[in-house]
Design a protein around this motif. Structure first.
Motif, PDB file in Angstrom:
ATOM      1  N   PRO A 122       0.632  -1.061   0.010  1.00  0.00           N
ATOM      2  CA  PRO A 122       0.079   0.067   0.093  1.00  0.00           C
ATOM      3  C   PRO A 122       0.836   1.378   0.069  1.00  0.00           C
ATOM      4  O   PRO A 122       1.554   1.615   0.994  1.00  0.00           O
ATOM      5  CB  PRO A 122      -0.837  -0.057   1.310  1.00  0.00           C
ATOM      6  N   ALA A 345      -7.785  -0.485   2.719  1.00  0.00           N
ATOM      7  CA  ALA A 345      -8.608  -0.880   1.619  1.00  0.00           C
ATOM      8  C   ALA A 345      -9.495  -2.100   1.852  1.00  0.00           C
ATOM      9  O   ALA A 345      -9.678  -2.634   2.912  1.00  0.00           O
ATOM     10  CB  ALA A 345      -7.335  -1.677   0.783  1.00  0.00           C
ATOM     11  N   GLY A 350      -6.119  -3.120  -3.442  1.00  0.00           N
ATOM     12  CA  GLY A 350      -7.261  -1.897  -3.578  1.00  0.00           C
ATOM     13  C   GLY A 350      -7.059  -0.722  -3.123  1.00  0.00           C
ATOM     14  O   GLY A 350      -5.868  -0.425  -2.471  1.00  0.00           O
ATOM     15  N   PRO A 351      -7.494   0.217  -3.589  1.00  0.00           N
ATOM     16  CA  PRO A 351      -7.395   1.689  -2.903  1.00  0.00           C
ATOM     17  C   PRO A 351      -7.529   1.901  -1.649  1.00  0.00           C
ATOM     18  O   PRO A 351      -8.414   1.361  -1.007  1.00  0.00           O
ATOM     19  CB  PRO A 351      -8.179   2.405  -3.904  1.00  0.00           C
ATOM     20  N   GLY A 352      -6.800   2.644  -1.225  1.00  0.00           N
ATOM     21  CA  GLY A 352      -6.798   3.023   0.035  1.00  0.00           C
ATOM     22  C   GLY A 352      -7.959   4.019   0.478  1.00  0.00           C
ATOM     23  O   GLY A 352      -7.986   4.875  -0.170  1.00  0.00           O
ATOM     24  N   VAL A 403      -5.708  -3.880   5.046  1.00  0.00           N
ATOM     25  CA  VAL A 403      -7.203  -4.190   4.588  1.00  0.00           C
ATOM     26  C   VAL A 403      -8.023  -4.431   5.865  1.00  0.00           C
ATOM     27  O   VAL A 403      -7.549  -4.790   6.716  1.00  0.00           O
ATOM     28  CB  VAL A 403      -7.328  -5.777   3.807  1.00  0.00           C
ATOM     29  N   ALA A 442      -6.039   7.714  -3.096  1.00  0.00           N
ATOM     30  CA  ALA A 442      -6.102   7.322  -2.112  1.00  0.00           C
ATOM     31  C   ALA A 442      -6.662   8.347  -0.991  1.00  0.00           C
ATOM     32  O   ALA A 442      -6.436   9.455  -1.375  1.00  0.00           O
ATOM     33  CB  ALA A 442      -4.830   6.691  -1.392  1.00  0.00           C
TER      34      ALA A 442
END
Length: 457
Positions: A122, A345, A350-352, A403, A442
């Motif tokens: 990330p 995420a 995935g995006p933050g 996550v 993000a």
């Protein structure tokens, strides 16, 4: 960062310990309220004493308050107590670009550019405003100090297999082109698996390919036998050796990912402990005095694993290993939060997103600290007195990685622990806020979307 499957299904059913009024009173009497004043850190500094390894944790990988207080304590330890390294849960070659910048070297014009190699998920973990401010301070501090008192920024993690192999070859190209060619030939073993080292690990674990272990080991041994060419080469040669060691350990790690949960975790944390020790040894040799460093990583890496249910099941960690190796020269600080927001995420890679943290579960340490009703405070283990026995009854402790899966929070984000045995001190914030990321992709507010990932670290 925590592997996404780390805690899944790992929390057994148990009777939640009571939170008695006597326990609350005992914790409240030992707690040092945090008011935002400069004196807030005095009790921590006194507790740290002569420790040379100060380990600063975090309960999430996306909380502003954790980064901000760690940075404030780090600045004071460097400016007033002779610490000369910040070693973080990040990849060695990515952090070395920052290290060059804080020493006034390299080609980066500003702090944000110096963080430019942190491109793997990330990104927000180090590409955030709090890290920018710390890097800026380190550069300004170093500009006014003699070389032996300047502080560096280093990474301890082992995910950077390909970047580290490239760094080894680049170094050898400058000092011995023939040795560089030998390194290329050895590392070519990894080429057919592409840029994702997990493809290599899966192919070897499934029997579809032979391991590259012997070639990675051979390259490390050759580099270790190479003495520095001159005084200016001492650091560069050490940095290259660390990259070669990382390549060897990363090769083993990616194979172990498919062999069992604890094996890969233990390899990773052993690598981080060995990297910290190697860095401390290098710094001590250069200056002629014992090195002092601050280590930043998640609570799950820095809180002594022997005091947790995960340790019972065969897991070790960085904090445990440094305590075993250095005893009282190690001082570790955990961080907890009850609720607020976090940058995390929905799923791996995935995006933050800025997300709400659910209030801590009843019976957990975080819930107990919420009931203390002080908002934010420091708790040193040695100050607990009779309250220690109540706190040492194992309770749930929350761990949010990159996550966050609130719908499965009990199973995805909690494990049992004896917190006073894990940490020398704990900082609790009842409400915390998400990091401010540098990248536009993000930090957006969470929308009402289902959690699609079944686990959350």
């Amino acid at each position: 960062m925590l592997h996404p499957a780390h805690l899944v299904g790992m929390v057994p059913l148990f009777d939640e310990p009571d939170i008695s009024q006597d326990l609350l009173n005992g914790v409240r009497s030992a707690a040092v309220p945090l008011t935002g004043a400069a004196a807030d850190l005095d009790a921590l500094i006194e507790g740290i004493g002569d420790a040379r390894f100060v380990l600063l944790g975090e309960a999430t990988h996306g909380t502003h308050e954790f980064y901000a207080l760690r940075a404030a304590l780090t600045r004071q330890l460097i400016a007033e107590h002779g610490f000369t390294a910040v070693a973080v849960e990040a990849d060695w070659p990515d952090a070395l670009r920052v290290n060059a910048f804080v020493h006034g070297e390299g080609n980066d014009p500003d702090e944000e550019r110096a963080l430019g190699d942190f491109q793997r998920f990330p990104r927000w973990m180090w590409r955030n405003q709090d890290t920018v401010e710390l890097v800026r301070w380190l550069r300004n501090h170093n500009a006014s100090q003699p070389p032996e008192r300047q502080a560096g920024f280093y990474g301890l993690d082992l995910y950077s297999l390909h970047a580290s192999m490239r760094a080894v070859v680049d170094y050898l190209e400058q000092v011995d082109p023939e040795a560089a060619q030998r390194a290329r030939e050895r590392y070519a073993c990894f080429e057919r698996f592409g840029d994702d080292p997990q493809h290599y690990g899966h192919a070897v674990a499934s029997g579809r390919a032979s391991p590259c272990e012997a070639k990675a080991v051979a390259q490390l041994l050759e580099l270790q036998r190479r003495p520095p060419l001159h005084a200016r080469d001492v650091d560069a040669r050490f940095f290259a050796e660390q990259n070669a060691r990382l390549a060897r350990n990363a090769e083993a790690y990616y194979r172990a990912m498919y062999a069992g949960r604890h094996e890969s975790w233990n390899l990773r944390d052993t690598h981080m402990a060995d990297a910290a020790d190697a860095l401390a040894g290098h710094m001590s040799q250069k200056t002629g005095r014992p090195a002092k460093m601050v280590v930043w990583a998640h609570n799950s890496h820095l809180g002594d694993a022997r005091a947790t249910q995960l340790g019972d099941q065969g897991e070790l960690n960085l904090g445990q290993l440094l305590r075993q190796r250095h005893g009282r020269a190690t001082y570790n600080v955990g961080f907890t939060t009850y609720t607020g927001t976090v940058l995390a995420a929905h799923e791996w890679d995935g995006p933050g997103v800025r997300r709400k943290i659910r209030p801590a579960l009843p019976g957990s340490y975080e819930h107990l600290f919420h009931e203390v009703d002080l908002g934010r405070f420091l708790l040193r283990t040695k100050d607990l007195g009779e309250a220690a026995s109540g706190l040492r009854e194992r309770r749930l402790e929350r761990a949010i990685g990159v996550v966050y899966a609130p719908r499965t929070e009990r199973w995805s984000h909690y494990f049992l622990a004896d917190l006073p045995a894990q940490f020398d001190a704990v900082v609790h914030y009842d409400e915390t806020w998400a990091l401010q990321p540098l990248d536009a992709d993000a930090g957006h507010e969470e929308e009402d979307a289902p959690d699609t990932y079944p686990f959350g670290l």
